[in-house]
Design an enzyme around this catalytic site. Structure first.
Site, PDB file in Angstrom:
ATOM      1  N   ASP A  20      -7.359  -7.101  -9.513  1.00  0.00           N
ATOM      2  CA  ASP A  20      -8.712  -7.008  -8.841  1.00  0.00           C
ATOM      3  C   ASP A  20      -8.992  -7.907  -7.511  1.00  0.00           C
ATOM      4  O   ASP A  20      -8.241  -9.005  -8.111  1.00  0.00           O
ATOM      5  CB  ASP A  20      -9.951  -7.345  -9.666  1.00  0.00           C
ATOM      6  CG  ASP A  20     -10.952  -6.267  -9.019  1.00  0.00           C
ATOM      7  OD1 ASP A  20     -11.073  -5.706  -7.705  1.00  0.00           O
ATOM      8  OD2 ASP A  20     -12.192  -5.916  -9.883  1.00  0.00           O
ATOM      9  N   GLY A  21      -9.260  -7.472  -6.545  1.00  0.00           N
ATOM     10  CA  GLY A  21     -10.177  -8.439  -6.219  1.00  0.00           C
ATOM     11  C   GLY A  21      -8.922  -8.545  -4.506  1.00  0.00           C
ATOM     12  O   GLY A  21      -9.743  -9.846  -2.565  1.00  0.00           O
ATOM     13  N   ASN A  22      -7.712  -7.789  -4.150  1.00  0.00           N
ATOM     14  CA  ASN A  22      -7.514  -7.369  -2.855  1.00  0.00           C
ATOM     15  C   ASN A  22      -8.531  -7.113  -1.573  1.00  0.00           C
ATOM     16  O   ASN A  22      -8.132  -7.331  -1.184  1.00  0.00           O
ATOM     17  CB  ASN A  22      -6.495  -6.223  -2.958  1.00  0.00           C
ATOM     18  CG  ASN A  22      -5.642  -6.857  -4.126  1.00  0.00           C
ATOM     19  OD1 ASN A  22      -5.275  -7.680  -5.011  1.00  0.00           O
ATOM     20  ND2 ASN A  22      -3.956  -5.626  -4.784  1.00  0.00           N
ATOM     21  N   ARG A  63      -8.352  -4.185   4.564  1.00  0.00           N
ATOM     22  CA  ARG A  63      -7.890  -4.185   2.664  1.00  0.00           C
ATOM     23  C   ARG A  63      -6.604  -4.090   2.605  1.00  0.00           C
ATOM     24  O   ARG A  63      -6.252  -4.305   1.570  1.00  0.00           O
ATOM     25  CB  ARG A  63      -9.088  -2.876   2.101  1.00  0.00           C
ATOM     26  CG  ARG A  63     -10.624  -3.258   2.122  1.00  0.00           C
ATOM     27  CD  ARG A  63     -11.137  -1.715   1.535  1.00  0.00           C
ATOM     28  NE  ARG A  63     -11.265  -1.040   1.024  1.00  0.00           N
ATOM     29  CZ  ARG A  63     -11.784  -3.066  -0.334  1.00  0.00           C
ATOM     30  NH1 ARG A  63     -12.590  -3.101  -0.859  1.00  0.00           N
ATOM     31  NH2 ARG A  63     -10.723  -2.130  -2.225  1.00  0.00           N
ATOM     32  N   ASN A  75      -9.428   5.875  -8.669  1.00  0.00           N
ATOM     33  CA  ASN A  75      -9.786   4.743  -7.068  1.00  0.00           C
ATOM     34  C   ASN A  75      -9.374   6.103  -6.376  1.00  0.00           C
ATOM     35  O   ASN A  75      -9.176   5.898  -5.075  1.00  0.00           O
ATOM     36  CB  ASN A  75      -8.424   3.798  -6.971  1.00  0.00           C
ATOM     37  CG  ASN A  75      -8.046   3.324  -8.387  1.00  0.00           C
ATOM     38  OD1 ASN A  75      -7.233   2.764  -8.445  1.00  0.00           O
ATOM     39  ND2 ASN A  75      -9.459   2.125  -7.663  1.00  0.00           N
ATOM     40  N   ARG A 107     -11.688   6.732  -2.946  1.00  0.00           N
ATOM     41  CA  ARG A 107     -11.857   5.460  -2.126  1.00  0.00           C
ATOM     42  C   ARG A 107     -11.493   6.473  -0.630  1.00  0.00           C
ATOM     43  O   ARG A 107     -11.218   7.396  -0.221  1.00  0.00           O
ATOM     44  CB  ARG A 107     -10.796   4.421  -2.095  1.00  0.00           C
ATOM     45  CG  ARG A 107     -10.820   3.291  -3.704  1.00  0.00           C
ATOM     46  CD  ARG A 107     -10.337   2.576  -3.006  1.00  0.00           C
ATOM     47  NE  ARG A 107     -10.664   1.650  -4.451  1.00  0.00           N
ATOM     48  CZ  ARG A 107     -10.386   0.134  -4.832  1.00  0.00           C
ATOM     49  NH1 ARG A 107      -9.992   0.007  -3.908  1.00  0.00           N
ATOM     50  NH2 ARG A 107     -10.983  -0.913  -5.497  1.00  0.00           N
ATOM     51  N   GLU A 154      -6.675  -9.961 -26.948  1.00  0.00           N
ATOM     52  CA  GLU A 154      -7.454 -10.946 -26.174  1.00  0.00           C
ATOM     53  C   GLU A 154      -8.020 -10.401 -24.472  1.00  0.00           C
ATOM     54  O   GLU A 154      -7.205 -10.254 -24.129  1.00  0.00           O
ATOM     55  CB  GLU A 154      -7.621 -12.355 -25.946  1.00  0.00           C
ATOM     56  CG  GLU A 154      -6.424 -12.724 -27.449  1.00  0.00           C
ATOM     57  CD  GLU A 154      -8.222 -13.916 -27.968  1.00  0.00           C
ATOM     58  OE1 GLU A 154      -8.795 -14.014 -27.887  1.00  0.00           O
ATOM     59  OE2 GLU A 154      -7.330 -13.774 -29.775  1.00  0.00           O
ATOM     60  N   TRP A 211     -10.832 -10.420  -0.209  1.00  0.00           N
ATOM     61  CA  TRP A 211      -9.870 -11.101   0.464  1.00  0.00           C
ATOM     62  C   TRP A 211      -9.546 -11.211   1.147  1.00  0.00           C
ATOM     63  O   TRP A 211      -9.672 -12.146   1.826  1.00  0.00           O
ATOM     64  CB  TRP A 211      -8.142 -11.226  -1.014  1.00  0.00           C
ATOM     65  CG  TRP A 211      -7.050 -11.799  -1.055  1.00  0.00           C
ATOM     66  CD1 TRP A 211      -6.625 -13.453  -0.936  1.00  0.00           C
ATOM     67  CD2 TRP A 211      -5.878 -12.046   0.128  1.00  0.00           C
ATOM     68  NE1 TRP A 211      -5.818 -13.951  -0.710  1.00  0.00           N
ATOM     69  CE2 TRP A 211      -5.249 -13.373  -0.127  1.00  0.00           C
ATOM     70  CE3 TRP A 211      -5.432 -11.076   0.627  1.00  0.00           C
ATOM     71  CZ2 TRP A 211      -4.094 -13.757   0.876  1.00  0.00           C
ATOM     72  CZ3 TRP A 211      -4.681 -11.674   2.219  1.00  0.00           C
ATOM     73  CH2 TRP A 211      -3.905 -12.856   1.929  1.00  0.00           C
ATOM     74  N   HIS A 234      -3.983  -5.608  -0.616  1.00  0.00           N
ATOM     75  CA  HIS A 234      -2.694  -4.694  -1.463  1.00  0.00           C
ATOM     76  C   HIS A 234      -1.370  -5.181  -0.715  1.00  0.00           C
ATOM     77  O   HIS A 234      -1.059  -5.602  -2.100  1.00  0.00           O
ATOM     78  CB  HIS A 234      -3.094  -3.127  -0.952  1.00  0.00           C
ATOM     79  CG  HIS A 234      -4.649  -2.685  -1.330  1.00  0.00           C
ATOM     80  ND1 HIS A 234      -5.062  -3.305  -2.612  1.00  0.00           N
ATOM     81  CD2 HIS A 234      -5.111  -1.796  -0.817  1.00  0.00           C
ATOM     82  CE1 HIS A 234      -6.285  -2.763  -2.995  1.00  0.00           C
ATOM     83  NE2 HIS A 234      -6.237  -1.623  -1.623  1.00  0.00           N
TER      84      HIS A 234
HETATM   85  C1  FPP Z   1      -7.987  -3.761  -7.039  1.00  0.00           C
HETATM   86  O1  FPP Z   1      -8.620  -4.421  -5.804  1.00  0.00           O
HETATM   87  C2  FPP Z   1      -6.710  -3.235  -6.662  1.00  0.00           C
HETATM   88  C3  FPP Z   1      -6.443  -2.569  -6.418  1.00  0.00           C
HETATM   89  C4  FPP Z   1      -6.469  -0.933  -6.335  1.00  0.00           C
HETATM   90  C5  FPP Z   1      -5.101  -1.699  -6.171  1.00  0.00           C
HETATM   91  C6  FPP Z   1      -3.482  -2.771  -6.716  1.00  0.00           C
HETATM   92  C7  FPP Z   1      -2.483  -2.399  -5.884  1.00  0.00           C
HETATM   93  C8  FPP Z   1      -1.574  -3.956  -6.154  1.00  0.00           C
HETATM   94  C9  FPP Z   1      -1.935  -5.140  -6.293  1.00  0.00           C
HETATM   95  C10 FPP Z   1      -0.445  -3.427  -4.673  1.00  0.00           C
HETATM   96  C11 FPP Z   1       1.269  -2.703  -5.439  1.00  0.00           C
HETATM   97  C12 FPP Z   1       0.494  -3.091  -6.747  1.00  0.00           C
HETATM   98  C13 FPP Z   1       2.281  -2.934  -7.373  1.00  0.00           C
HETATM   99  C14 FPP Z   1       2.613  -2.500  -8.772  1.00  0.00           C
HETATM  100  C15 FPP Z   1       3.347  -2.772  -6.290  1.00  0.00           C
HETATM  101  P1  FPP Z   1      -9.552  -3.710  -4.877  1.00  0.00           P
HETATM  102  O2  FPP Z   1      -9.160  -3.112  -3.457  1.00  0.00           O
HETATM  103  O3  FPP Z   1     -10.429  -3.596  -5.681  1.00  0.00           O
HETATM  104  O4  FPP Z   1     -10.071  -5.174  -4.140  1.00  0.00           O
HETATM  105  P2  FPP Z   1     -11.646  -5.648  -4.359  1.00  0.00           P
HETATM  106  O5  FPP Z   1     -12.401  -5.293  -5.225  1.00  0.00           O
HETATM  107  O6  FPP Z   1     -11.827  -6.594  -4.119  1.00  0.00           O
HETATM  108  O7  FPP Z   1     -12.520  -4.595  -3.290  1.00  0.00           O
END
Ligand code: FPP
Length: 241
Positions: A19-21, A32, A67, A70, A206, A24, A36
């Site tokens: 979480d947190g992409n 956004r 998701n 979104r 855990e 970031w 990712h």
């Molecule tokens: C949550 O961050 C992340 C996701 C919904 C996507 C996860 C995907 C990746 C890390 C990319 C690629 C992965 C693979 C396996 C190729 P968020 O967008 O909810 O962050 P936020 O809470 O800060 O908005």
């Protein structure tokens, strides 16, 4: 006097809610999707670190059944990121000894992505060094519902006796049926929720909730979390000796 040697047994299966992409990227004034992309690079780094750290299975939550809500541009950006990730990482995952699997409902994914998923699963099927499972269009309740449907079909066709059902029956129908249960579930970015991830499988896991945003979750952060796991006692509801 000799001190007893402390034996630290690390987690065999680590599951990660990445979480947190978005935050970031937004904190840098960037789109956004850039977050990712940075997150995908961390997946590569963490998976590569697993064999040295004794982690045999790593399962990452890449896209949940929720998701789809979104924006269309974020969803399509993520789907194209998954396609590109498979295409560009296939050879190095193969050479690294990583076996790739997917869990989740594939039916809603586009045919091109599904084809790539099948390709990389087949390509890496003989690898044994580390097992990477990517949860794509995955939701724990959805998985249990799909498993129950298959189980019910077996009951209806007479292949399964309802009286013979125990708590070991349903897991055989889950997407994860070939995986051990996770020992440790990590969620990054400071949220303390499990968000429908591996609901059945995490009964004795855990949990570690860390403040770091996923694109900043380096191998060093990962090692710190793993070393905390080593100091905990797991009792599975029983007593310690
Ligand atoms: C949550 O961050 C992340 C996701 C919904 C996507 C996860 C995907 C990746 C890390 C990319 C690629 C992965 C693979 C396996 C190729 P968020 O967008 O909810 O962050 P936020 O809470 O800060 O908005």
């Amino acid at each position: 006097m000799t001190m007893p040697t402390q034996v630290t047994i690390g987690p065999r299966h680590v599951a990660i809610i990445m979480d947190g992409n978005g935050r970031w990227a937004q904190s840098r004034g960037r789109p956004r999707l850039l977050g990712h992309r940075a997150g995908a690079r961390r997946v590569r780094e963490i998976v590569a670190a697993c064999p040295d750290l004794g982690v045999e299975y790593v399962t990452v939550f890449a896209f949940s059944t929720e998701n789809w809500k979104r924006t269309q541009s974020e969803v399509s950006g993520l789907m194209s990121l998954f396609r590109r990730y498979i295409q560009t990482e296939a050879n190095s995952l193969l050479e690294q000894g990583t076996r790739v699997r997917f869990i989740g409902d594939r039916l809603r994914l586009d045919a091109k992505l599904r084809g790539l998923m099948d390709m990389i699963e087949a390509l890496t099927a003989h690898n044994t060094r580390v097992n990477l499972t990517i949860a794509l269009n995955y939701g724990g309740r959805d998985e249990v519902a799909r498993a129950t449907k298959r189980l019910a079909r077996d009951v209806a066709s007479g292949r399964l006796d309802p009286e013979a059902i125990t708590d070991e029956t349903l897991p055989r129908y889950l997407d994860t049926h070939v995986l051990p249960d996770p020992d440790l579930v990590i969620r990054t970015s400071g949220e303390a929720r499990i968000s429908n991830f591996l609901l059945w499988q995490s009964a004795y896991a855990e949990y570690e909730f860390v403040d770091t945003l996923w694109p900043d979750f380096t191998r060093e952060r990962f090692e710190e979390v793993l070393s905390r796991f080593g100091t905990r006692e797991r009792r599975y509801g029983g007593m310690t000796a």
